[in-house]
Design a protein around this motif. Sequence first.
Motif, PDB file in Angstrom:
ATOM      1  N   PHE A  39     -71.142 -20.468   3.311  1.00  0.00           N
ATOM      2  CA  PHE A  39     -70.863 -21.899   3.343  1.00  0.00           C
ATOM      3  C   PHE A  39     -69.646 -22.275   2.498  1.00  0.00           C
ATOM      4  CE2 PHE A  39     -75.482 -22.189   4.645  1.00  0.00           C
ATOM      5  CZ  PHE A  39     -75.192 -22.532   5.955  1.00  0.00           C
ATOM      6  N   TYR A 168     -76.196 -25.469   3.146  1.00  0.00           N
ATOM      7  CA  TYR A 168     -76.042 -25.861   4.555  1.00  0.00           C
ATOM      8  C   TYR A 168     -75.733 -27.349   4.646  1.00  0.00           C
ATOM      9  CZ  TYR A 168     -78.039 -27.679   8.950  1.00  0.00           C
ATOM     10  OH  TYR A 168     -78.276 -28.374  10.103  1.00  0.00           O
ATOM     11  N   TYR A 171     -72.267 -28.040   3.294  1.00  0.00           N
ATOM     12  CA  TYR A 171     -71.233 -27.663   4.271  1.00  0.00           C
ATOM     13  C   TYR A 171     -71.169 -28.674   5.416  1.00  0.00           C
ATOM     14  CZ  TYR A 171     -68.336 -24.696   7.242  1.00  0.00           C
ATOM     15  OH  TYR A 171     -67.315 -24.208   8.017  1.00  0.00           O
ATOM     16  N   GLN A 172     -72.342 -29.159   5.836  1.00  0.00           N
ATOM     17  CA  GLN A 172     -72.373 -30.181   6.888  1.00  0.00           C
ATOM     18  C   GLN A 172     -71.597 -31.424   6.444  1.00  0.00           C
ATOM     19  OE1 GLN A 172     -73.949 -28.510   9.913  1.00  0.00           O
ATOM     20  NE2 GLN A 172     -74.739 -30.585  10.045  1.00  0.00           N
ATOM     21  N   VAL A 178     -69.046 -29.985  12.547  1.00  0.00           N
ATOM     22  CA  VAL A 178     -68.572 -29.663  13.893  1.00  0.00           C
ATOM     23  C   VAL A 178     -68.860 -28.206  14.231  1.00  0.00           C
ATOM     24  CG1 VAL A 178     -66.793 -31.409  14.043  1.00  0.00           C
ATOM     25  CG2 VAL A 178     -66.281 -29.239  12.933  1.00  0.00           C
ATOM     26  N   LEU A 179     -69.184 -27.977  15.488  1.00  0.00           N
ATOM     27  CA  LEU A 179     -69.447 -26.623  15.963  1.00  0.00           C
ATOM     28  C   LEU A 179     -68.122 -25.949  16.317  1.00  0.00           C
ATOM     29  CD1 LEU A 179     -72.557 -27.475  18.127  1.00  0.00           C
ATOM     30  CD2 LEU A 179     -72.529 -25.921  16.176  1.00  0.00           C
ATOM     31  N   PRO A 180     -68.063 -24.614  16.178  1.00  0.00           N
ATOM     32  CA  PRO A 180     -66.797 -23.904  16.397  1.00  0.00           C
ATOM     33  C   PRO A 180     -66.504 -23.648  17.871  1.00  0.00           C
ATOM     34  CG  PRO A 180     -68.480 -22.356  15.756  1.00  0.00           C
ATOM     35  CD  PRO A 180     -69.130 -23.718  15.742  1.00  0.00           C
ATOM     36  N   VAL A 181     -66.991 -24.505  18.742  1.00  0.00           N
ATOM     37  CA  VAL A 181     -66.664 -24.395  20.163  1.00  0.00           C
ATOM     38  C   VAL A 181     -66.256 -25.780  20.636  1.00  0.00           C
ATOM     39  CG1 VAL A 181     -68.150 -22.446  20.741  1.00  0.00           C
ATOM     40  CG2 VAL A 181     -69.105 -24.741  20.705  1.00  0.00           C
ATOM     41  N   ARG A 184     -68.869 -29.558  24.943  1.00  0.00           N
ATOM     42  CA  ARG A 184     -69.170 -29.294  26.331  1.00  0.00           C
ATOM     43  C   ARG A 184     -68.605 -30.412  27.204  1.00  0.00           C
ATOM     44  NH1 ARG A 184     -72.094 -28.971  30.196  1.00  0.00           N
ATOM     45  NH2 ARG A 184     -72.873 -27.011  31.012  1.00  0.00           N
ATOM     46  N   ASN A 231     -70.755 -28.786  34.040  1.00  0.00           N
ATOM     47  CA  ASN A 231     -69.333 -28.914  33.713  1.00  0.00           C
ATOM     48  C   ASN A 231     -68.523 -28.504  34.946  1.00  0.00           C
ATOM     49  OD1 ASN A 231     -69.272 -26.140  33.804  1.00  0.00           O
ATOM     50  ND2 ASN A 231     -69.215 -25.862  31.584  1.00  0.00           N
TER      51      ASN A 231
ATOM     52  N   VAL B  95     -70.516 -17.253  18.949  1.00  0.00           N
ATOM     53  CA  VAL B  95     -70.592 -18.290  19.973  1.00  0.00           C
ATOM     54  C   VAL B  95     -69.470 -18.173  20.994  1.00  0.00           C
ATOM     55  CG1 VAL B  95     -71.799 -19.926  18.504  1.00  0.00           C
ATOM     56  CG2 VAL B  95     -69.301 -19.881  18.495  1.00  0.00           C
ATOM     57  N   ARG B 101     -70.539 -19.811  25.065  1.00  0.00           N
ATOM     58  CA  ARG B 101     -69.857 -20.973  24.503  1.00  0.00           C
ATOM     59  C   ARG B 101     -70.354 -22.310  25.019  1.00  0.00           C
ATOM     60  NH1 ARG B 101     -64.144 -19.909  27.605  1.00  0.00           N
ATOM     61  NH2 ARG B 101     -64.814 -20.784  29.593  1.00  0.00           N
ATOM     62  N   ASP B 102     -70.903 -22.336  26.223  1.00  0.00           N
ATOM     63  CA  ASP B 102     -71.349 -23.624  26.756  1.00  0.00           C
ATOM     64  C   ASP B 102     -72.810 -23.928  26.452  1.00  0.00           C
ATOM     65  OD1 ASP B 102     -69.298 -25.072  27.659  1.00  0.00           O
ATOM     66  OD2 ASP B 102     -69.617 -24.688  29.788  1.00  0.00           O
ATOM     67  N   VAL B 104     -73.984 -23.811  23.247  1.00  0.00           N
ATOM     68  CA  VAL B 104     -74.101 -23.963  21.792  1.00  0.00           C
ATOM     69  C   VAL B 104     -74.517 -25.370  21.376  1.00  0.00           C
ATOM     70  CG1 VAL B 104     -72.853 -23.783  19.615  1.00  0.00           C
ATOM     71  CG2 VAL B 104     -72.370 -22.175  21.465  1.00  0.00           C
ATOM     72  N   ILE B 105     -75.513 -25.447  20.523  1.00  0.00           N
ATOM     73  CA  ILE B 105     -75.867 -26.701  19.865  1.00  0.00           C
ATOM     74  C   ILE B 105     -76.140 -26.409  18.390  1.00  0.00           C
ATOM     75  CG2 ILE B 105     -76.773 -27.851  21.924  1.00  0.00           C
ATOM     76  CD1 ILE B 105     -79.550 -27.215  21.058  1.00  0.00           C
ATOM     77  N   SER B 106     -76.182 -27.459  17.598  1.00  0.00           N
ATOM     78  CA  SER B 106     -76.418 -27.294  16.161  1.00  0.00           C
ATOM     79  C   SER B 106     -77.918 -27.215  15.893  1.00  0.00           C
ATOM     80  CB  SER B 106     -75.821 -28.477  15.408  1.00  0.00           C
ATOM     81  OG  SER B 106     -76.597 -29.631  15.644  1.00  0.00           O
ATOM     82  N   HIS B 147     -76.314 -22.585  16.756  1.00  0.00           N
ATOM     83  CA  HIS B 147     -75.351 -22.000  15.817  1.00  0.00           C
ATOM     84  C   HIS B 147     -75.328 -22.837  14.550  1.00  0.00           C
ATOM     85  CE1 HIS B 147     -71.758 -19.965  14.352  1.00  0.00           C
ATOM     86  NE2 HIS B 147     -71.256 -21.151  14.078  1.00  0.00           N
ATOM     87  N   ILE B 148     -75.490 -22.178  13.416  1.00  0.00           N
ATOM     88  CA  ILE B 148     -75.420 -22.866  12.129  1.00  0.00           C
ATOM     89  C   ILE B 148     -73.951 -22.921  11.718  1.00  0.00           C
ATOM     90  CG2 ILE B 148     -76.076 -22.778   9.699  1.00  0.00           C
ATOM     91  CD1 ILE B 148     -78.588 -21.181  10.608  1.00  0.00           C
ATOM     92  N   PRO B 149     -73.361 -24.125  11.667  1.00  0.00           N
ATOM     93  CA  PRO B 149     -71.948 -24.198  11.284  1.00  0.00           C
ATOM     94  C   PRO B 149     -71.743 -23.578   9.909  1.00  0.00           C
ATOM     95  CG  PRO B 149     -72.712 -26.322  12.132  1.00  0.00           C
ATOM     96  CD  PRO B 149     -73.931 -25.463  11.936  1.00  0.00           C
TER      97      PRO B 149
END
Lengths: 312, 312
Positions: A39, A168, A171-172, A178-181, A184, A231, B95, B101-102, B104-106, B147-149
């Motif tokens: 983190f 955690y 870091y949030q 934000v997620l690293p992707v 969607r 999508n 991810v 990649r599609d 992914v959620i937190s 996924h844990i950011p």
Amino acid sequence: MTMKDPDWAKLLRERVRVVLVRPSIAGNIGATARVMRNFGLAQLTLVQPHADPLDVEARKLSTQGEPILYSARSAADLLEAVGDCILVLATSARVGGLIRRDMVISPRQAAQRAWELARSGNIAWVFGPEQTGLLNHEISRCHYLVHIPADASYPVLNLAQAVAICLYEQYQSASGGVLPVAPRSAAPAALLERMFQHLRQALEELHFLWGERAEYLMHGLRHLLSRALPNPEEVDIVMGLARQIRWYVRHYGPARESNRPSASTSPNEAGTPTSTCPSKPPATANADAADRASNNPPPESGFQQSVPDAAN
Amino acid sequence: MTMKDPDWAKLLRERVRVVLVRPSIAGNIGATARVMRNFGLAQLTLVQPHADPLDVEARKLSTQGEPILYSARSAADLLEAVGDCILVLATSARVGGLIRRDMVISPRQAAQRAWELARSGNIAWVFGPEQTGLLNHEISRCHYLVHIPADASYPVLNLAQAVAICLYEQYQSASGGVLPVAPRSAAPAALLERMFQHLRQALEELHFLWGERAEYLMHGLRHLLSRALPNPEEVDIVMGLARQIRWYVRHYGPARESNRPSASTSPNEAGTPTSTCPSKPPATANADAADRASNNPPPESGFQQSVPDAAN
């Protein structure tokens, strides 16, 4: 309450500290170092540690957080560990009693408060010994008491897991969570409508949709697929499937049994790129009129009856 | 998105499951059981475990979660472990790629989604092996990829810490995240005003407030104390302090040096209960007029000048 800061990673690394007071299990020190690394924290202070941060178990559990163990500072008491901090967050599973009960905040609240202040000075998250937790006189010297909401019959978390949850949240707050992707992307309604038109045509030609139940079945499929928020790539997959069904029906369907085109390949086998562009109709598009006129009877199949009626 | 349900603890215990796929470190199984106990879960399933859940290290780390180890189920594959679940949440630090990649959620989104569905059926949180994480074909069989950011340079959390964070979020969604203490009560403005009037009077009698800087200093104190949002008990403490100052000034101040009442005790020493009720004035209240008339000069002291000017 959360603020995104362009320097957030630097602030997290340089301003936010973990303080373990009298930790007695080396593995917990190691696991703390690892999750600090996960983190984005770098500064670990140990107050009167009862375990060696360079013990083999600590180093094993620290994985890529091992440098944090080597750079960990030792302090004789809590004040020495947090003397330069403008916000000191004690943590405890025990929140009863006059001293504690009015200081209690959640990890999320604490992380937000810490992040609001990180630009002004140093922040410390303080965790007590595994067996006893922090003492009242230590908690009294902190700004807030962070409590992780948990089952009342056993709210005492493992030290390294409690650290993980607090960091955690920190870091949030710092990163904005934000997620690293890429978010969607869902297809717009017009594109979905085009997909459903292609699908309906294919399913009619397949004689899956016919007669009085056709509307109900089509509604069921529409609702099922729409709800999943496809999508654009997924729309392409469904449109490709519709094209393949129509190609198959035209080439192998009963009305054309006699003149099956042996040399042709299916759109999918030929590797035709799927596309939503109407300027590239499938190769079989000009067979539409003939197929519609043939009005094949449905094949014998119990499948259609087993589809639940979407209107019920 | 979160919904409070009167049966939330029962739902959490009976409907939400942790699945560890091929775990290889016994301590992680034990720490998972403990944190399940902390957050009110009871059902653990191990898919092809490479470590013994009843190993001494697992039992040691499980603490009060040990019964969960004894009741853990084994499954031959992921489908057997989650076949009865209506929502299957894979977790991974990785991810990238088309498969992942599609999806992914937190953890927070996943916990909310799970809680929306827990009344309809069983939920599984699935965690992969320590060394590799879940494989693509396993993730493809789940509804979402949680996924844990975390820091992009090392986002791979320890298994038991990842479980802790996910279950923390699940417990937050289920319980509404309420803290086990009454919400802090802040005093209303009228009560604060009465406190500041008492304080001002005492500080004037103490000759801390006098002359042209009095307003600035009083503003500084008001702002300092107001910002901390005192609760009624804290208002009592400050009013008690004000009473004690006034008592002290009247009994020991220079104007009364000659007739110090040797037999009297201070309000605090006498154990007088602090009270905000105006029907119980401090014992020295009737000395007000005399004190005001005496208009003592301020004592020699550098203190007042060192207080920063609140108006700057």
